[in-house]
Design an enzyme around this catalytic site. Structure first.
Site, short mmCIF file in Angstrom:
data_model
loop_
_atom_site.label_atom_id
_atom_site.label_comp_id
_atom_site.label_asym_id
_atom_site.label_seq_id
_atom_site.Cartn_x
_atom_site.Cartn_y
_atom_site.Cartn_z
N GLU A 17 -11.54 -23.54 -9.60
CA GLU A 17 -10.26 -23.77 -9.18
C GLU A 17 -9.24 -23.11 -10.17
OE1 GLU A 17 -9.23 -27.65 -7.38
OE2 GLU A 17 -7.31 -27.62 -8.62
N TYR A 49 -1.86 -25.55 -4.35
CA TYR A 49 -0.65 -25.23 -3.64
C TYR A 49 0.33 -26.25 -4.17
CZ TYR A 49 2.38 -24.69 0.49
OH TYR A 49 3.18 -24.60 1.25
P1 FAD Z 1 -4.33 -39.08 1.22
O1 FAD Z 1 -5.70 -38.99 1.55
O2 FAD Z 1 -3.29 -39.10 2.25
O3 FAD Z 1 -4.14 -40.57 0.22
C1 FAD Z 1 -2.86 -40.68 -0.32
C2 FAD Z 1 -2.66 -42.32 -0.60
O4 FAD Z 1 -2.61 -43.02 0.83
C3 FAD Z 1 -3.91 -42.91 -0.95
O5 FAD Z 1 -3.33 -43.99 -1.83
C4 FAD Z 1 -4.70 -43.71 0.11
O6 FAD Z 1 -5.20 -44.78 -0.30
C5 FAD Z 1 -3.48 -44.00 1.11
N1 FAD Z 1 -3.63 -43.79 2.44
C6 FAD Z 1 -4.47 -42.95 3.05
N2 FAD Z 1 -4.58 -43.13 4.36
C7 FAD Z 1 -3.54 -44.26 4.57
C8 FAD Z 1 -3.46 -44.92 5.92
N3 FAD Z 1 -3.79 -44.51 7.26
N4 FAD Z 1 -2.83 -46.04 5.66
C9 FAD Z 1 -2.18 -46.46 4.56
N5 FAD Z 1 -2.47 -45.79 3.41
C10 FAD Z 1 -3.31 -44.42 3.46
N6 FAD Z 1 -1.91 -31.64 -5.27
C11 FAD Z 1 -1.04 -30.62 -4.95
O7 FAD Z 1 -0.01 -30.74 -5.00
N7 FAD Z 1 -1.60 -29.31 -4.63
C12 FAD Z 1 -3.10 -29.03 -4.75
O8 FAD Z 1 -3.34 -27.92 -4.56
C13 FAD Z 1 -3.79 -30.09 -5.10
N8 FAD Z 1 -5.20 -30.09 -5.08
C14 FAD Z 1 -5.91 -31.03 -5.51
C15 FAD Z 1 -7.53 -30.56 -5.28
C16 FAD Z 1 -8.29 -31.70 -5.39
C17 FAD Z 1 -9.96 -31.45 -5.40
C18 FAD Z 1 -7.86 -33.07 -5.63
C19 FAD Z 1 -8.60 -34.06 -6.02
C20 FAD Z 1 -6.40 -33.39 -5.59
C21 FAD Z 1 -5.57 -32.36 -5.45
N9 FAD Z 1 -4.23 -32.69 -5.43
C22 FAD Z 1 -3.55 -31.52 -5.21
C23 FAD Z 1 -3.73 -33.93 -5.76
C24 FAD Z 1 -3.40 -34.57 -4.50
O9 FAD Z 1 -2.48 -33.92 -3.77
C25 FAD Z 1 -2.88 -36.11 -5.02
O10 FAD Z 1 -3.96 -36.68 -5.52
C26 FAD Z 1 -2.21 -36.93 -3.92
O11 FAD Z 1 -1.44 -38.02 -4.50
C27 FAD Z 1 -3.27 -37.54 -2.88
O12 FAD Z 1 -3.82 -36.64 -1.95
P2 FAD Z 1 -4.96 -36.83 -0.94
O13 FAD Z 1 -4.99 -35.68 -0.31
O14 FAD Z 1 -6.18 -37.41 -1.46
O15 FAD Z 1 -4.03 -37.99 -0.03
#
Ligand code: FAD
Length: 287
Positions: A17, A49
């Site tokens: 990455e 991103y």
């Molecule tokens: P989600 O899966 O949407 O979860 C976010 C929060 O919402 C969690 O606390 C979850 O428990 C809660 N939640 C989910 N669904 C619900 C629901 N239906 N009701 C209530 N609560 C809910 N960030 C960047 O800005 N750019 C990047 O390129 C980037 N790349 C990443 C790559 C990897 C491999 C990883 C592990 C993380 C990356 N991140 C990146 C960080 C990521 O954006 C953050 O960790 C962010 O806070 C959560 O993203 P997520 O997609 O896991 O969110």
């Protein structure tokens, strides 16, 4: 090129990455790093991103460069939290027109100081993943958080949200962690919920004490004292610190592969030396 589930099916897949750079020095460093890591023939590379906006533009350019100049499968990350649906739709359509086969669908975090989503925006990564699924034939990856997401209200709620999201995706990539037991426990918890989507562990070589401590704190993770002490004992010499970080990462990688991990996704921080040494030590060269 190739969908990531197909690459994973061929055996444990190595991936790297990179962060989209912000300035000319960053561009030169990433270019140099790609030249050194591409010959290892990783299964794929991914480009982050900037949810906050600072590094949105370059993601598409670097993904194209990795595919065209280095001949390696490249996956853009996409965050939805600060975009309207129309903006997300336009980006996804551009990627589809570019022939992109894989996309990492993320929520991202709102820029510091703002706490409001644009009207009609997606609130969670799962909604973005469903939108991309409906619109394109891309393989969809999502983030996994083996030690829980820092904003989750409870471990039980966190696991339920993660299970639902990962079940609807084609693969997941985890946040970094320092103990293979966290990965094993998480994959067991997902399997207990009927989720068998491939979950690729994310590996962060601990070579820079301040950097890792800061990122651990941001992600609500504990940076183990034992690693900190080993790094401190190596003194100020960067090569000696790197050797400690690489030794730790190689042992962790081997434990993860023994536990059945479908691959290893190395967070490079746009540096080549540690990722190169880890890849060579574990001998993962799927192509
Ligand atoms: P989600 O899966 O949407 O979860 C976010 C929060 O919402 C969690 O606390 C979850 O428990 C809660 N939640 C989910 N669904 C619900 C629901 N239906 N009701 C209530 N609560 C809910 N960030 C960047 O800005 N750019 C990047 O390129 C980037 N790349 C990443 C790559 C990897 C491999 C990883 C592990 C993380 C990356 N991140 C990146 C960080 C990521 O954006 C953050 O960790 C962010 O806070 C959560 O993203 P997520 O997609 O896991 O969110």
């Amino acid at each position: 090129m190739t969908r990531i589930p197909q690459l994973l099916a061929a055996g444990p897949a190595l991936s790297f990455e990179f962060s989209a750079p912000r300035d000319p020095d960053g561009v030169r460093r990433l270019e140099r790093t790609l030249r050194r890591l591409a010959p290892l023939q990783p299964a794929f590379m991914s480009v982050t991103y900037g949810a906050g906006g600072a590094t949105r533009g370059p993601t598409r350019e670097w993904v194209a460069r990795i595919r065209n100049a280095f001949g390696v499968e490249a996956m853009p990350h996409l965050t939805c939290v600060a975009h309207t649906r129309d903006e997300v739709g336009a980006i996804v359509d551009q990627y589809a027109a570019d022939g992109i086969d894989n996309l990492l669908a993320l929520r991202g975090d709102l820029p510091q100081g703002s706490d409001e989503l644009p009207s009609g925006a997606f609130r969670y990564a799962r909604e973005l993943a469903a939108f991309v699924r409906e619109r394109t034939a891309m393989a969809i990856g999502v983030a996994a958080h083996p030690q829980g997401h820092p904003l989750a209200v409870s471990e039980a709620a966190d696991r339920e949200h993660q299970a639902a999201k990962i079940a609807a995706a084609d693969f997941a990539i985890t946040q970094f962690f320092f103990d293979a037991a966290h990965y094993e426990r998480f994959t067991e918890q997902m399997a207990a919920r009927g989720v068998h989507t491939p979950i690729i562990p994310g590996l962060m070589p601990p070579t820079n004490i301040n950097g890792i401590a800061r990122m651990s704190a941001l992600n609500g993770l504990e940076f183990p004292v034992s690693i900190r002490e080993r790094l401190e004992a190596a003194g100020e010499n960067p090569a000696a610190r790197r050797a400690v970080g690489v030794e730790f990462a190689v042992a962790l990688a081997q434990n993860l592969l023994n536990a059945g991990a479908p691959g290893l996704h190395i967070y490079t921080m746009n540096y080549s030396a540690a990722p190169q040494e880890i890849a060579q030590a574990i001998g993962l060269n799927p192509n």
